[in-house]
Scaffold this motif. Structure first.
Motif, PDB file in Angstrom:
ATOM      1  N   GLN A 229     -24.445 -18.152  15.947  1.00  0.00           N
ATOM      2  CA  GLN A 229     -25.455 -17.435  16.753  1.00  0.00           C
ATOM      3  C   GLN A 229     -26.179 -18.349  17.738  1.00  0.00           C
ATOM      4  O   GLN A 229     -27.196 -17.962  18.314  1.00  0.00           O
ATOM      5  CB  GLN A 229     -26.490 -16.749  15.843  1.00  0.00           C
ATOM      6  N   ALA A 230     -25.705 -19.576  17.909  1.00  0.00           N
ATOM      7  CA  ALA A 230     -26.374 -20.503  18.828  1.00  0.00           C
ATOM      8  C   ALA A 230     -26.117 -20.075  20.272  1.00  0.00           C
ATOM      9  O   ALA A 230     -25.067 -19.509  20.578  1.00  0.00           O
ATOM     10  CB  ALA A 230     -25.852 -21.914  18.596  1.00  0.00           C
ATOM     11  N   GLY A 261     -23.913 -29.019  27.096  1.00  0.00           N
ATOM     12  CA  GLY A 261     -25.123 -29.751  26.720  1.00  0.00           C
ATOM     13  C   GLY A 261     -25.461 -29.663  25.249  1.00  0.00           C
ATOM     14  O   GLY A 261     -26.630 -29.665  24.870  1.00  0.00           O
ATOM     15  N   ILE A 262     -24.445 -29.574  24.401  1.00  0.00           N
ATOM     16  CA  ILE A 262     -24.704 -29.460  22.968  1.00  0.00           C
ATOM     17  C   ILE A 262     -24.764 -30.870  22.374  1.00  0.00           C
ATOM     18  O   ILE A 262     -23.931 -31.716  22.671  1.00  0.00           O
ATOM     19  CB  ILE A 262     -23.597 -28.625  22.290  1.00  0.00           C
ATOM     20  N   SER A 267     -23.000 -27.481  15.738  1.00  0.00           N
ATOM     21  CA  SER A 267     -23.172 -26.181  16.390  1.00  0.00           C
ATOM     22  C   SER A 267     -21.937 -25.728  17.153  1.00  0.00           C
ATOM     23  O   SER A 267     -21.935 -24.667  17.747  1.00  0.00           O
ATOM     24  CB  SER A 267     -24.409 -26.175  17.294  1.00  0.00           C
ATOM     25  N   ALA A 268     -20.867 -26.534  17.153  1.00  0.00           N
ATOM     26  CA  ALA A 268     -19.637 -26.102  17.819  1.00  0.00           C
ATOM     27  C   ALA A 268     -18.491 -26.176  16.821  1.00  0.00           C
ATOM     28  O   ALA A 268     -17.673 -27.071  16.858  1.00  0.00           O
ATOM     29  CB  ALA A 268     -19.356 -26.977  19.029  1.00  0.00           C
ATOM     30  N   LYS A 269     -18.476 -25.222  15.903  1.00  0.00           N
ATOM     31  CA  LYS A 269     -17.519 -25.292  14.794  1.00  0.00           C
ATOM     32  C   LYS A 269     -16.137 -24.804  15.195  1.00  0.00           C
ATOM     33  O   LYS A 269     -16.005 -23.779  15.876  1.00  0.00           O
ATOM     34  CB  LYS A 269     -18.019 -24.462  13.624  1.00  0.00           C
ATOM     35  N   THR A 273     -16.031 -18.258  17.796  1.00  0.00           N
ATOM     36  CA  THR A 273     -15.720 -17.564  19.043  1.00  0.00           C
ATOM     37  C   THR A 273     -16.891 -17.696  20.016  1.00  0.00           C
ATOM     38  O   THR A 273     -18.038 -17.463  19.639  1.00  0.00           O
ATOM     39  CB  THR A 273     -15.507 -16.059  18.763  1.00  0.00           C
ATOM     40  N   ILE A 274     -16.582 -18.061  21.261  1.00  0.00           N
ATOM     41  CA  ILE A 274     -17.619 -18.121  22.299  1.00  0.00           C
ATOM     42  C   ILE A 274     -17.568 -16.826  23.100  1.00  0.00           C
ATOM     43  O   ILE A 274     -16.489 -16.358  23.478  1.00  0.00           O
ATOM     44  CB  ILE A 274     -17.387 -19.307  23.259  1.00  0.00           C
ATOM     45  N   THR A 275     -18.738 -16.247  23.350  1.00  0.00           N
ATOM     46  CA  THR A 275     -18.774 -15.062  24.197  1.00  0.00           C
ATOM     47  C   THR A 275     -19.917 -15.211  25.215  1.00  0.00           C
ATOM     48  O   THR A 275     -20.633 -16.214  25.184  1.00  0.00           O
ATOM     49  CB  THR A 275     -18.918 -13.780  23.344  1.00  0.00           C
ATOM     50  N   LEU A 276     -20.061 -14.243  26.105  1.00  0.00           N
ATOM     51  CA  LEU A 276     -21.113 -14.319  27.117  1.00  0.00           C
ATOM     52  C   LEU A 276     -22.338 -13.554  26.644  1.00  0.00           C
ATOM     53  O   LEU A 276     -22.223 -12.480  26.060  1.00  0.00           O
ATOM     54  CB  LEU A 276     -20.643 -13.720  28.445  1.00  0.00           C
ATOM     55  N   MET A 277     -23.534 -14.102  26.936  1.00  0.00           N
ATOM     56  CA  MET A 277     -24.759 -13.397  26.591  1.00  0.00           C
ATOM     57  C   MET A 277     -24.864 -12.099  27.391  1.00  0.00           C
ATOM     58  O   MET A 277     -25.318 -11.081  26.895  1.00  0.00           O
ATOM     59  CB  MET A 277     -25.971 -14.268  26.942  1.00  0.00           C
ATOM     60  N   SER A 278     -24.440 -12.153  28.670  1.00  0.00           N
ATOM     61  CA  SER A 278     -24.623 -10.995  29.534  1.00  0.00           C
ATOM     62  C   SER A 278     -23.686  -9.841  29.170  1.00  0.00           C
ATOM     63  O   SER A 278     -24.012  -8.688  29.387  1.00  0.00           O
ATOM     64  CB  SER A 278     -24.398 -11.409  30.985  1.00  0.00           C
ATOM     65  N   LYS A 279     -22.520 -10.175  28.608  1.00  0.00           N
ATOM     66  CA  LYS A 279     -21.549  -9.125  28.296  1.00  0.00           C
ATOM     67  C   LYS A 279     -20.831  -9.545  27.013  1.00  0.00           C
ATOM     68  O   LYS A 279     -19.685  -9.994  27.060  1.00  0.00           O
ATOM     69  CB  LYS A 279     -20.559  -9.030  29.463  1.00  0.00           C
TER      70      LYS A 279
END
Ligand SMILES: Nc1nc2c(ncn2[C@@H]2O[C@H](COP(=O)(O)OP(=O)(O)OP(=O)(O)O)[C@@H](O)[C@H]2O)c(=O)[nH]1
Length: 597
Positions: A229-230, A261-262, A267-269, A273-279
Motif C-alpha cells: 500500500q506504499a 526515490g524509495i 517497500s519494493a518487494k 504489483t505497481i499501479t497508478l494512483m490516478s487509475k
C-alpha cells in the motif's frame, strides 16, 4: 507488441547460462567489445568468483531476424539455486518463454526440472537448448531424449549450441522469435506492473526491475504498491541494454527499470504489483508471497568491540538483500551477536562471506538450525529458532519440526545409496519414478537433517551426479531432544543442538570426540562433555599442552620465530574465549562433521 519477446533462461548451475547470455548481448551489439568484462550479467564480485547468479538482471536486446524484421528481445536473468526459487518463479511469470539450457555432457538436473515445471505451470513456453556440444563428452542426442523422458517436452530438434565457441547462437535467437509468443496485455488498461527484482543503488536508492503487463508507466506518475500500500512518485523509467538507458515510458509487454526515490528495499518487494494512483487496477497480479527464512544461525564478532560494526554491516547488507533477517541475541558463551535468518544454506554462506570480505569482519558462526514449533502446556505455540532457547523437557506438550518435500534426480546406479542416505536422515519415501537412465525420488525429510550436511552427503554418495530440489511441506510432531555441550563443566549455550532422540546418544558421543580433535591443546586439561537433560552421555579430554611453540627454534633464527608467532596469531583470529578455554570456529560447526551411524 508483436515484435517483443520476453524470455529467461532456466539452467542448472554451470550449464552455461551466463556465458550464453553474454553471447546474446555480444551478438545483438548491446555492448562494445571492450565493455564485455568476463561475464556481464553476473555483476557482483562474489558471483564472479563462485559463478552463481544471485540477483536477477536483464538485458533489452535488438535483434534483426532472418525474416528481415527487428525484434525487441528482453532477456531476464534468473538465479540458478534452490534457495532463490521464489525469485525464479517471479522472473518466469514475467516471461512468455524460457530457454531450457542443458549441458549436453551432463544432462538434466533436479533444479532444472523443478524450474521447468514451474514455467510450464505458469504457461511459459519452454524451449530446450543443448549447450557445450564442443565438449568431447557431449552426447546431445541422448540428452535430448532425456529431456523428453523427464520433462515431457519435445527436444529432438533442440538447437545444439556451444556458448563458449559461439556455435548456434543465431539459431537460438531465431527459435526465440519463432517459438516464443509475443506478450499479450491491454496497453490502455489500468497499470499493472510486476516487480521482478529490486536492489539498492547508492546514488538513486531502490531500483526496481518490472514487467509491465497492462497500461503505461511514465516519470512523474504517482504510483502505488498493491501489497504494501506504499505510495511513491515515479522519477525515472528505462531499460538495461545491459547499460541503463532512460526511456519516456514503459508500455504493456515491456520489461525495464523504475526509480521512485524509495529508500528502503522493504517497500519494493519482489512479486508486488505497481499501479497508478490516478487509475488504479482493481486486483493485483497473482503470486505475491512474503519470503520466509528457512535456516537460522547465530553470528558473533570474534572481538566483542566489533559488535556495532557487525550491526552496521548487517544493516548495509540488508539494503541489498531484503531476504536477510537479523535480530540481536545474547549468548553466555559468545557475548553479543545476532540471530540471522536465511533462505537456505547457500544464502547463509554468501552472507557470511560478504561480511568477512566486504566488511572485514571476523565472525564466529553457530551451526545452522531451523524453526521449531513448541506447543506449550496451555496450548499456545511458540516458534524457537535457537536451540539454547528451547524450553526444558516437561515444560511443553509437543515439539514440531519442519518437513520438506525433496525431489532427487539420480542416475540408476546410485539409487540404492541415495535411498540409504535418505533413510538415515529419517526420510519417508513418497515416490520413485524411472525416467530413462535417471530415477526421480521424492522424499519427505526433516529440514533439520537437511541443513546439516545432507547436500554434501548426497553429492559424495552419488559421485556428484545426484541433484536436489526441495520445498517446505509442514510442521510435524517429532521426538526431539536438546543436546548440550559442556566445556570444563560449563554449558556452552552456543553449542546446544536439537536432535532426534534415536540418534542423540550417538551424535553426542561423536560430537565430543570431534571437538576434542578440533580444540587446540592449551596449558591445562579441557573436559568436553555432552549432556541430555542434565545427564552426561559422553566425555573426552583435550590433554594439556607441555610444549612451547618456540621451543624447537632454539638458537637464533628470528625470522622463523616471528613466522611461527604470526602463524599462531592468525590461527587465533577465529577463536573465541569461552571461560578460560579458546574454542576455534571449526569446533562450533563440529556437528557438521558427525556422520550417520
Ligand atoms: N566447453 C564449453 N564450456 C562452456 C560452454 N558454455 C559455458 N561453458 C563453461 O561452463 C562454465 C559455467 O558457465 P556459466 O555460463 O558461468 O554457467 P551458469 O549456468 O551461468 O552458472 P551460474 O551463473 O552459476 O548459474 C564456465 O566455465 C564456462 O566457460 C560451452 O558451450 N562449452
Amino acid at each position: 507488441m508483436k515484435n517483443i519477446r520476453n524470455f529467461s533462461i532456466i539452467a542448472h548451475i554451470d550449464h552455461g547460462k551466463s556465458t550464453l547470455a553474454d553471447r546474446f548481448i555480444q551478438f545483438c551489439g548491446g555492448l562494445e567489445m571492450r565493455e564485455m568484462s568476463a561475464q556481464v550479467l553476473d555483476s557482483m564480485d562474489i558471483e564472479k568468483e563462485r559463478g552463481i547468479t544471485i540477483k536477477a538482471q536483464t538485458a533489452a536486446l535488438t535483434y534483426k531476424a532472418r525474416d528481415g524484421q527487428v525484434y525487441n528481445l528482453n532477456l531476464i536473468d534468473t538465479p540458478g539455486h534452490v534457495d532463490f526459487s521464489y525469485e525464479v518463479s517471479r522472473s518466469l511469470s514475467a516471461c512468455e518463454g524460457a530457454l531450457l539450457v542443458v549441458d549436453a555432457s551432463q544432462g538434466v538436473e533436479a533444479q532444472t526440472v523443478a524450474n521447468c515445471y514451474t514455467a510450464i505451470e505458469l504457461g511459459v513456453e519452454v524451449v530446450p537448448v543443448l549447450n557445450k556440444i564442443d565438449l568431447p563428452a557431449a552426447d546431445p542426442d541422448r540428452i535430448a531424449q532425456e529431456i523428453e523422458d523427464i520433462i515431457g517436452i519435445e527436444a529432438v530438434d533442440a538447437v545444439r549450441a556451444s556458448a563458449k565457441s559461439g556455435i548456434g547462437i543465431e539459431d537460438i535467437l531465431e527459435t526465440v522469435v519463432s517459438k516464443i509468443p509475443p506478450p499479450e496485455g491491454n496497453p490502455d488498461g489500468p497499470l499493472k506492473a510486476l516487480i521482478i527484482d529490486s536492489w539498492f543503488d547508492n546514488y538513486v536508492g531502490v531500483v526496481m526491475l518490472v514487467r509491465v503487463i497492462d497500461g503505461q508507466l511514465k516519470p512523474k506518475d504517482k504510483i502505488k504498491f498493491m501489497a504494501t500500500q506504499a505510495e511513491h512518485l515515479c522519477e525515472q523509467v528505462g531499460v538495461f541494454t545491459p547499460k541503463s538507458v532512460q526511456r519516456q515510458s514503459l508500455n504493456a509487454g515491456e520489461v525495464g527499470f523504475v526509480i521512485a526515490g524509495i529508500k528502503e528495499l522493504k517497500s519494493a518487494k519482489v512479486g508486488d504489483t505497481i499501479t497508478l494512483m490516478s487509475k488504479p487496477a482493481t486486483e493485483p497480479l497473482p503470486g505475491f508471497k512474503e519470503v520466509q527464512s528457512q535456516v537460522f544461525a547465530g553470528l558473533y564478532p570474534v572481538e566483542s568491540h566489533d559488535y556495532e560494526a557487525l550491526r552496521d554491516a548487517l544493516e548495509k547488507l540488508q539494503l541489498n538483500d531484503a531476504s536477510l533477517k537479523y535480530e540481536p541475541e545474547v549468548s553466555q558463551a559468545l557475548g553479543f551477536g545476532f540471530r540471522c535468518g536465511f533462505l537456505g544454506l547457500l544464502h547463509l554462506e554468501i552472507v557470511q562471506e560478504r561480511l568477512e570480505r566486504e566488511f572485514d569482519m571476523d565472525l564466529i558462526t553457530t551451526a545452522p538450525t531451523v524453526n521449531y514449533e513448541v506447543v506449550m502446556k496451555d496450548g499456545t505455540v511458540e516458534v524457537v529458532s535457537n536451540p539454547s532457547k528451547m524450553p526444558e523437557a516437561g515444560k511443553y506438550e509437543e515439539l514440531r519440526e519442519p518437513i520438506i518435500t525433496a525431489t532427487i534426480l539420480v542416475p540408476q546406479d546410485y539409487v540404492g545409496s541415495v535411498m540409504t542416505l535418505c533413510n538415515n536422515k529419517r526420510g519417508v519415501q513418497r515416490n520413485m519414478q524411472y525416467m530413462g537412465r535417471q530415477v526421480m525420488l521424492t522424499y519427505d525429510l526433516p529440514m533439520n537433517e537437511v541443513v546439516m550436511d545432507f547436500f554434501d552427503r548426497l553429492k559424495s554418495t552419488s559421485r556428484g551426479y545426484a541433484s536436489l530440489d526441495y520445498e517446505f511441506k509442514e510442521f510435524q510432531s517429532a521426538d526431539l531432544v536438546k543436546l548440550d555441550v559442556l566445556v570444563n563443566s560449563e554449558k556452552v549455550d552456543a553449542l546446544s543442538l536439537i536432535v532426534h532422540r534415536a540418534t542423540s546418544v550417538y551424535r553426542g558421543r561423536e560430537l565430543v570426540s570431534k571437538m576434542r580433535e578440533l580444540i587446540p591443546r592449551q596449558m591445562f586439561d579441557i573436559a568436553v562433555q555432552a549432556a541430555i537433560g542434565g545427564h552426561i552421555i559422553a566425555r573426552e579430554t583435550v590433554k594439556a599442552l607441555r610444549k612451547n611453540v618456540l621451543a624447537k627454534c632454539y638458537g637464533g633464527d628470528i625470522t622463523r620465530k616471528k613466522k611461527l608467532l604470526e602463524k599462531q596469531k592468525a590461527g587465533k583470529k577465529r577463536m573465541k574465549q569461552v571461560g578460560n578455554v579458546e574454542i576455534p570456529q571449526e569446533a562450533f560447526l563440529a556437528i557438521l562433521q558427525v556422520g550417520d551411524k
